[in-house]
Design a protein around this motif. Structure first.
Motif, PDB file in Angstrom:
ATOM      1  N   PHE A 168     -41.830  23.278 -14.635  1.00 15.89           N
ATOM      2  CA  PHE A 168     -40.799  23.784 -15.985  1.00 15.89           C
ATOM      3  C   PHE A 168     -40.050  22.681 -16.518  1.00 15.89           C
ATOM      4  O   PHE A 168     -39.536  22.088 -17.816  1.00 15.89           O
ATOM      5  CB  PHE A 168     -40.778  25.257 -16.091  1.00 15.89           C
ATOM      6  N   ILE A 169     -39.203  21.992 -15.149  1.00 17.23           N
ATOM      7  CA  ILE A 169     -37.778  21.644 -16.137  1.00 17.23           C
ATOM      8  C   ILE A 169     -38.382  20.250 -16.683  1.00 17.23           C
ATOM      9  O   ILE A 169     -37.881  19.628 -17.507  1.00 17.23           O
ATOM     10  CB  ILE A 169     -37.102  21.497 -14.932  1.00 17.23           C
ATOM     11  N   VAL A 170     -39.146  19.647 -16.166  1.00 20.92           N
ATOM     12  CA  VAL A 170     -39.716  18.191 -16.842  1.00 20.92           C
ATOM     13  C   VAL A 170     -40.660  18.421 -17.357  1.00 20.92           C
ATOM     14  O   VAL A 170     -40.562  17.409 -18.886  1.00 20.92           O
ATOM     15  CB  VAL A 170     -40.915  17.319 -15.516  1.00 20.92           C
ATOM     16  N   GLN A 171     -41.495  19.286 -18.181  1.00 21.80           N
ATOM     17  CA  GLN A 171     -41.982  20.250 -19.552  1.00 21.80           C
ATOM     18  C   GLN A 171     -41.152  20.139 -20.377  1.00 21.80           C
ATOM     19  O   GLN A 171     -41.057  19.806 -21.059  1.00 21.80           O
ATOM     20  CB  GLN A 171     -42.547  20.925 -19.301  1.00 21.80           C
ATOM     21  N   LEU A 172     -39.846  20.713 -19.729  1.00 18.60           N
ATOM     22  CA  LEU A 172     -38.725  20.669 -20.562  1.00 18.60           C
ATOM     23  C   LEU A 172     -38.003  19.545 -21.376  1.00 18.60           C
ATOM     24  O   LEU A 172     -37.437  19.149 -22.379  1.00 18.60           O
ATOM     25  CB  LEU A 172     -37.547  22.099 -20.055  1.00 18.60           C
ATOM     26  N   GLY A 173     -38.392  18.645 -20.301  1.00 13.98           N
ATOM     27  CA  GLY A 173     -37.227  16.648 -20.256  1.00 13.98           C
ATOM     28  C   GLY A 173     -38.135  16.605 -21.334  1.00 13.98           C
ATOM     29  O   GLY A 173     -38.290  15.182 -21.121  1.00 13.98           O
ATOM     30  N   ASN A 174     -40.064  16.944 -21.449  1.00 16.07           N
ATOM     31  CA  ASN A 174     -41.097  15.832 -21.952  1.00 16.07           C
ATOM     32  C   ASN A 174     -41.125  14.864 -20.795  1.00 16.07           C
ATOM     33  O   ASN A 174     -41.482  13.221 -21.010  1.00 16.07           O
ATOM     34  CB  ASN A 174     -40.250  15.229 -22.723  1.00 16.07           C
ATOM     35  N   GLU A 175     -41.079  14.814 -19.523  1.00 13.28           N
ATOM     36  CA  GLU A 175     -41.551  14.142 -18.588  1.00 13.28           C
ATOM     37  C   GLU A 175     -42.820  14.728 -17.569  1.00 13.28           C
ATOM     38  O   GLU A 175     -43.249  15.543 -18.161  1.00 13.28           O
ATOM     39  CB  GLU A 175     -40.772  14.461 -17.816  1.00 13.28           C
ATOM     40  N   LYS A 176     -43.168  13.967 -17.137  1.00 17.08           N
ATOM     41  CA  LYS A 176     -43.825  14.077 -16.256  1.00 17.08           C
ATOM     42  C   LYS A 176     -43.378  14.180 -14.619  1.00 17.08           C
ATOM     43  O   LYS A 176     -42.277  13.851 -14.381  1.00 17.08           O
ATOM     44  CB  LYS A 176     -44.735  12.647 -15.973  1.00 17.08           C
ATOM     45  N   PRO A 177     -44.163  14.572 -13.640  1.00 17.70           N
ATOM     46  CA  PRO A 177     -43.434  15.454 -12.006  1.00 17.70           C
ATOM     47  C   PRO A 177     -43.503  13.418 -11.790  1.00 17.70           C
ATOM     48  O   PRO A 177     -43.898  12.957 -11.860  1.00 17.70           O
ATOM     49  CB  PRO A 177     -44.827  15.681 -12.385  1.00 17.70           C
ATOM     50  N   SER A 178     -42.770  13.361 -10.994  1.00 16.70           N
ATOM     51  CA  SER A 178     -42.019  12.658 -10.137  1.00 16.70           C
ATOM     52  C   SER A 178     -42.141  12.514  -9.008  1.00 16.70           C
ATOM     53  O   SER A 178     -42.172  11.665  -7.668  1.00 16.70           O
ATOM     54  CB  SER A 178     -40.442  12.244  -9.975  1.00 16.70           C
ATOM     55  N   HIS A 179     -42.635  14.241  -8.223  1.00 19.00           N
ATOM     56  CA  HIS A 179     -42.921  13.673  -6.914  1.00 19.00           C
ATOM     57  C   HIS A 179     -44.780  15.033  -6.958  1.00 19.00           C
ATOM     58  O   HIS A 179     -44.168  16.276  -7.915  1.00 19.00           O
ATOM     59  CB  HIS A 179     -41.992  14.831  -5.964  1.00 19.00           C
ATOM     60  N   MET A 188     -51.578  19.944  -9.215  1.00 22.51           N
ATOM     61  CA  MET A 188     -51.508  18.543  -9.600  1.00 22.51           C
ATOM     62  C   MET A 188     -52.875  17.684 -10.161  1.00 22.51           C
ATOM     63  O   MET A 188     -53.127  16.811 -11.264  1.00 22.51           O
ATOM     64  CB  MET A 188     -51.654  17.363  -8.242  1.00 22.51           C
ATOM     65  N   VAL A 189     -54.187  19.071 -10.422  1.00 27.04           N
ATOM     66  CA  VAL A 189     -55.189  18.704 -10.906  1.00 27.04           C
ATOM     67  C   VAL A 189     -55.456  18.298 -12.929  1.00 27.04           C
ATOM     68  O   VAL A 189     -56.160  17.516 -12.740  1.00 27.04           O
ATOM     69  CB  VAL A 189     -56.315  18.721 -10.298  1.00 27.04           C
ATOM     70  N   SER A 190     -54.851  19.217 -12.499  1.00 24.81           N
ATOM     71  CA  SER A 190     -54.147  20.050 -14.059  1.00 24.81           C
ATOM     72  C   SER A 190     -53.602  19.198 -14.576  1.00 24.81           C
ATOM     73  O   SER A 190     -53.974  18.198 -15.798  1.00 24.81           O
ATOM     74  CB  SER A 190     -54.159  20.936 -14.449  1.00 24.81           C
ATOM     75  N   GLU A 191     -52.656  18.239 -13.938  1.00 25.21           N
ATOM     76  CA  GLU A 191     -51.729  17.030 -14.278  1.00 25.21           C
ATOM     77  C   GLU A 191     -52.724  15.895 -14.774  1.00 25.21           C
ATOM     78  O   GLU A 191     -52.735  14.763 -15.370  1.00 25.21           O
ATOM     79  CB  GLU A 191     -50.541  16.412 -13.017  1.00 25.21           C
ATOM     80  N   GLU A 192     -53.505  15.800 -13.439  1.00 21.49           N
ATOM     81  CA  GLU A 192     -54.824  14.539 -13.495  1.00 21.49           C
ATOM     82  C   GLU A 192     -55.453  14.215 -14.720  1.00 21.49           C
ATOM     83  O   GLU A 192     -55.994  13.411 -15.491  1.00 21.49           O
ATOM     84  CB  GLU A 192     -55.880  14.322 -11.963  1.00 21.49           C
ATOM     85  N   MET A 193     -55.937  15.729 -15.138  1.00 23.68           N
ATOM     86  CA  MET A 193     -56.823  16.305 -16.171  1.00 23.68           C
ATOM     87  C   MET A 193     -56.193  16.053 -18.007  1.00 23.68           C
ATOM     88  O   MET A 193     -55.955  15.833 -18.212  1.00 23.68           O
ATOM     89  CB  MET A 193     -57.321  18.011 -16.551  1.00 23.68           C
ATOM     90  N   GLU A 194     -53.904  16.063 -17.648  1.00 25.14           N
ATOM     91  CA  GLU A 194     -53.557  15.938 -18.454  1.00 25.14           C
ATOM     92  C   GLU A 194     -53.821  17.363 -19.775  1.00 25.14           C
ATOM     93  O   GLU A 194     -54.136  17.369 -20.101  1.00 25.14           O
ATOM     94  CB  GLU A 194     -53.332  14.759 -19.547  1.00 25.14           C
ATOM     95  N   MET A 195     -54.088  18.645 -18.841  1.00 28.45           N
ATOM     96  CA  MET A 195     -54.461  19.822 -19.968  1.00 28.45           C
ATOM     97  C   MET A 195     -54.049  19.932 -20.626  1.00 28.45           C
ATOM     98  O   MET A 195     -54.131  20.573 -21.750  1.00 28.45           O
ATOM     99  CB  MET A 195     -54.467  20.514 -18.502  1.00 28.45           C
ATOM    100  N   ASN A 196     -52.284  19.948 -19.970  1.00 27.76           N
ATOM    101  CA  ASN A 196     -51.599  20.658 -21.180  1.00 27.76           C
ATOM    102  C   ASN A 196     -51.866  19.946 -22.711  1.00 27.76           C
ATOM    103  O   ASN A 196     -51.237  20.523 -24.433  1.00 27.76           O
ATOM    104  CB  ASN A 196     -49.893  20.270 -20.695  1.00 27.76           C
ATOM    105  N   HIS A 197     -51.783  18.499 -22.179  1.00 28.41           N
ATOM    106  CA  HIS A 197     -51.702  17.833 -24.099  1.00 28.41           C
ATOM    107  C   HIS A 197     -53.274  17.694 -24.788  1.00 28.41           C
ATOM    108  O   HIS A 197     -53.470  17.869 -25.626  1.00 28.41           O
ATOM    109  CB  HIS A 197     -51.936  15.981 -23.112  1.00 28.41           C
ATOM    110  N   TYR A 198     -54.407  17.973 -23.905  1.00 25.17           N
ATOM    111  CA  TYR A 198     -55.625  18.303 -24.094  1.00 25.17           C
ATOM    112  C   TYR A 198     -55.175  19.695 -25.378  1.00 25.17           C
ATOM    113  O   TYR A 198     -56.062  19.753 -26.546  1.00 25.17           O
ATOM    114  CB  TYR A 198     -56.736  18.162 -23.208  1.00 25.17           C
TER     115      TYR A 198
END
Lengths: 479, 280
Positions: free
Chosen positions: A145-156, A119-129
């Motif tokens: 993997f599923i949310v990345q495939l759907g171009n979404e963010k985690p919901s939980h 979740m810290v890497s989500e906080e950083m938006e590391m993938n995008h960076y």
């Protein structure tokens, strides 16, 4: 009502997103079913209420002790990790954290990163960076993997794709992975695993989060159920762990109650399938493991919470997600409506430190203060009390001292303040209060049928013919 | 897989909150006199419930005092973050209870405000804090007082009926009102208490929450009224007036015939007392 009309996108659209979410029948059904399932799983893990309360009290004390000596523990953690061969980096902001990761990536000329759940890497938006710097990041946790495939963010925070049902995942896999449509969950997971398997071996760098950073031994503990965490942290030649500074605990003994609370509260498991304890890179006589291990310790507003004894309790959090599983608001709107990396009750109290109160100004209000979150929190964070405190910070005059939080007074409104002052005058002056009661009961016919938000879902309340003050005086006499 | 899609039927339907930290010691004898703090919502919208509470207490041989200077416990401002305003309103209530008689409150969350939150308001005023602690020690929610202090024995004279009990979340968690409410209902021989779906979930009132977040609150009260209506109950009772205002307003808007009634009125009527009946 607002003194700040031009604040960023998150707060302004929270109500809009909440509106859309409560009217999305599929989303409501998915969350209700999933949260019921998770609540039942957790309840089954704690059949003995007394044991649960003792363990929660223990967990709370362990976290409070760790936070009471946080600077010292972080120094010991750094010293012991360094002795074990782990390189420790400090980042005050997400920009600094991303720059550190990028330096490591660049030094290895890495092109592909595989990630365990963090979740810290989500906080950083590391993938995008990193993608902006030409580096591919692939999530290996099945939900991620599923949310990345759907171009979404985690919901939980624990189950990132909990907002989707099997049919929705089947459609996504069919569209994006070009496989035959199937709603067979085992088959879907198999498809995901086959896709990921190759990637573990191709990746130049593995990234993971951390559940507990143990100061005494200089080790990083990571729990997971899919084996992807172990793969991400052992197969690629370089492992980068990212975590928040609050994740440190003093010693291995402290992990015992916290680990038991974490897995039972989160997924209703007595223990996760994998518990990884990482204590440094591959040694000379070892056949596997990464050649380099890095730890990035991120602050990102946590120091602000740390500085206040009440708000500090926010940092007790071990990220189990039980508060959101039990939250009637989260169950109605799902994780995306919050517009923040951490949704639900914990998100409402931790995000204001990360983004400031201006950007999160509606979040503390989005609670009925029912207390379900505080009741289940395994480390006894008084979430309702902290929400109330954030409301107070939200309505204080922006320049009032002392200044506890970035964005103080983001909902400050002179009109609302005058309303509450008038309310105070009414309720501190018995004669005025009784006069108000007389007027409200005698003139109740003047209450319009439409009184704003209340009557969207309810009829207008009708005052009685006479107040209790009057009835009681008739019955009991003046007192 | 991340999305468990099988639903377990009403996992929280009957789950009780954990036991309250530190069981409360109740006086061995019931007092001769008590104060009633009526609360502002009850004062305007459910005065008959306040009178029924008074009649129940009087039937127990207790003389009830209703200080006419009372208004609100301060909770609306407190939960909205207007702590200074809440403190001054709280201070005005503190001045009302000069004798050491118990203070009985026919609304759980307001009782919880006295019991638990006044100390937070006055934490840096030592003299007032002592007063607050003394008040907290003698404050009881009505059902708790009837059950634990009066040790009331209810003689049910009504015909068979099924009842759903709704308890306010903060009251249940701070005051254990579900335990007291259930226990009182169980004394009524012809009353069958029925569970409703997600019984321990919030009705969506939450003070100013219901107007600040109307969509979310509306979704919550729709689910709550559907659960209550679907429980097969002939009557809905609750000892918290904020919840009743919310639930009854939603029932009325939905043109349903079911209405929630205050526990005091229900108990009085079932045991042969004449409910004040000022308002239907």
């Amino acid at each position: 009502m607002s003194a700040h009309a031009d604040t960023p996108a998150i707060p302004i659209s929270f109500k809009r997103r909440a509106h859309d979410a409560v009217h999305d029948a599929q989303l409501r059904k998915n969350f209700r079913g999933a949260m019921d399932f998770l609540m039942a799983k957790r309840a089954a893990q704690f059949p003995d209420g007394d044991e649960l309360e003792r363990l929660r009290a223990f967990g709370n004390r362990v976290r409070a002790r760790a936070l009471s000596k946080l600077p010292d523990l972080l120094q010991r953690l750094e010293a012991n990790l360094t002795r074990n061969g782990v390189k420790v980096h400090w980042a005050e902001t997400v920009d600094e954290a991303n720059a550190i990761v990028h330096q490591i990536v660049a030094a290895h000329e890495a092109k592909q990163v595989i990630k365990g759940k963090s979740m810290v890497s989500e906080e950083m938006e590391m993938n995008h960076y990193l993608e902006g710097h030409g580096v591919d990041c692939l999530e290996s946790d099945m939900g991620e993997f599923i949310v990345q495939l759907g171009n979404e963010k985690p919901s939980h925070i624990i189950m990132p794709a909990i907002h989707l049902n099997a049919g929705q995942v089947a459609s996504l896999f069919h569209d994006k992975l070009e496989v035959d449509y199937t709603e067979d969950v085992d088959r879907l997971i198999q498809i995901g695993r086959e896709t990921l398997r190759r990637k573990f071996f191709e990746a130049d760098i593995g990234v993971s989060g951390v559940n507990f950073a143990i100061a005494e031994t200089g080790s990083l503990l990571l729990v997971e159920n899919e084996g992807n965490g172990r793969m991400s942290t052992t197969v690629p030649p370089v492992h980068i762990a990212v975590t928040g500074i609050e994740k440190v605990v003093e010693n291995l003994r402290d992990v015992v109650p916290l680990l038991s609370l974490l897995t039972r509260s989160a997924t209703g498991q007595p223990i996760t399938t994998y518990v990884n304890v990482i204590s440094g890179p591959r040694k000379a006589d070892e056949l596997d493991g990464p050649q380099e291990v890095h730890l990035v310790l991120l602050d990102n507003g946590r120091s602000q919470a740390f500085a206040d004894s009440e708000l500090r309790q926010t940092l007790n959090c071990i990220r189990c997600g039980a508060c959101m599983n039990h939250c009637p608001v989260y169950t109605r709107i799902g994780g995306h409506a919050y517009g923040t990396v951490y949704p639900g009750p914990i998100g409402k109290i931790v995000t204001p430190h990360m983004l400031g109160l201006e950007a999160t100004r509606d979040l503390p209000s989005a609670s009925s203060l029912c207390g379900a979150c505080g009741e289940v929190c395994p480390v006894k964070i008084p979430i309702p009390a902290i929400l109330r405190r954030l409301r107070e910070e939200n309505v204080r005059p922006p320049a009032a001292e002392p200044h506890h939080m970035r964005g103080q007074g983001s909902k400050y409104s002179r009109r609302e303040r005058y309303t509450w002052k008038a309310w105070r005058t009414l309720n501190t002056s018995p004669r005025l209060y009784r006069l108000f009661g007389l007027a409200a009961t005698r003139l109740s016919g003047l209450i319009p049928a439409d009184i704003g938000p209340w009557t969207e879902h309810r009829s207008a309340p009708k005052p009685a013919a006479r107040t209790l003050h009057e009835l009681a005086r008739d019955h009991l006499g003046e007192d | 897989m991340s999305s468990p899609h099988s639903s377990v039927a009403t996992p929280q339907a009957t789950r009780l909150a954990p036991p309250l930290a530190g069981a409360r010691n109740y006086p061995a004898q019931k007092p001769a006199e008590v104060y009633l703090f009526g609360t502002c919502v009850l004062d305007l919208f459910f005065p008959e419930a306040g009178m029924d509470a008074i009649r129940l207490l009087e039937r127990e041989g207790i003389r009830v005092h209703f200080p006419q200077g009372q208004s609100c416990c301060g909770q609306p401002a407190y939960t909205s973050g207007y702590t200074d305003e809440a403190r001054e309103v709280a201070r005005a209530q503190l001045a009302l209870f000069s004798h050491d008689w118990p203070v009985v409150v026919p609304s759980g969350s307001c009782a919880g405000m006295f019991r638990h939150h006044y100390a937070e308001l006055f934490h840096d005023e030592p003299a007032t804090l002592r007063q607050v602690e003394a008040l907290a020690a003698r404050t009881y929610e009505l059902a708790e007082f009837l059950l634990e202090v009066c040790r009331i024995q209810l003689d049910d004279r009504g015909s068979p009926i099924k009842v759903a009990l709704h308890t306010s979340c903060s009251a249940r968690r701070e005051m254990g009102t579900h335990v007291h409410g259930r226990s009182l209902l169980s004394q009524l021989g012809q009353v069958e208490r029925v569970d409703h779906d997600h019984e321990s979930e919030c009705c969506g009132f939450g003070g100013t929450f219901c107007v600040r977040m109307p969509d979310i609150s509306g979704a919550m009260v729709r689910d709550k009224t559907a659960a209550l209506a679907g429980a097969g109950a002939d009557a809905v009772v609750s000892a918290d007036c904020g919840c009743l205002l919310n639930i009854n307003g939603a029932f009325e808007k939905q043109q349903q015939s079911l209405r929630g009634e205050h526990l005091a009125s229900f108990l009085l009527r079932r045991t042969g007392g004449k409910s004040d009946g000022v308002q239907s």
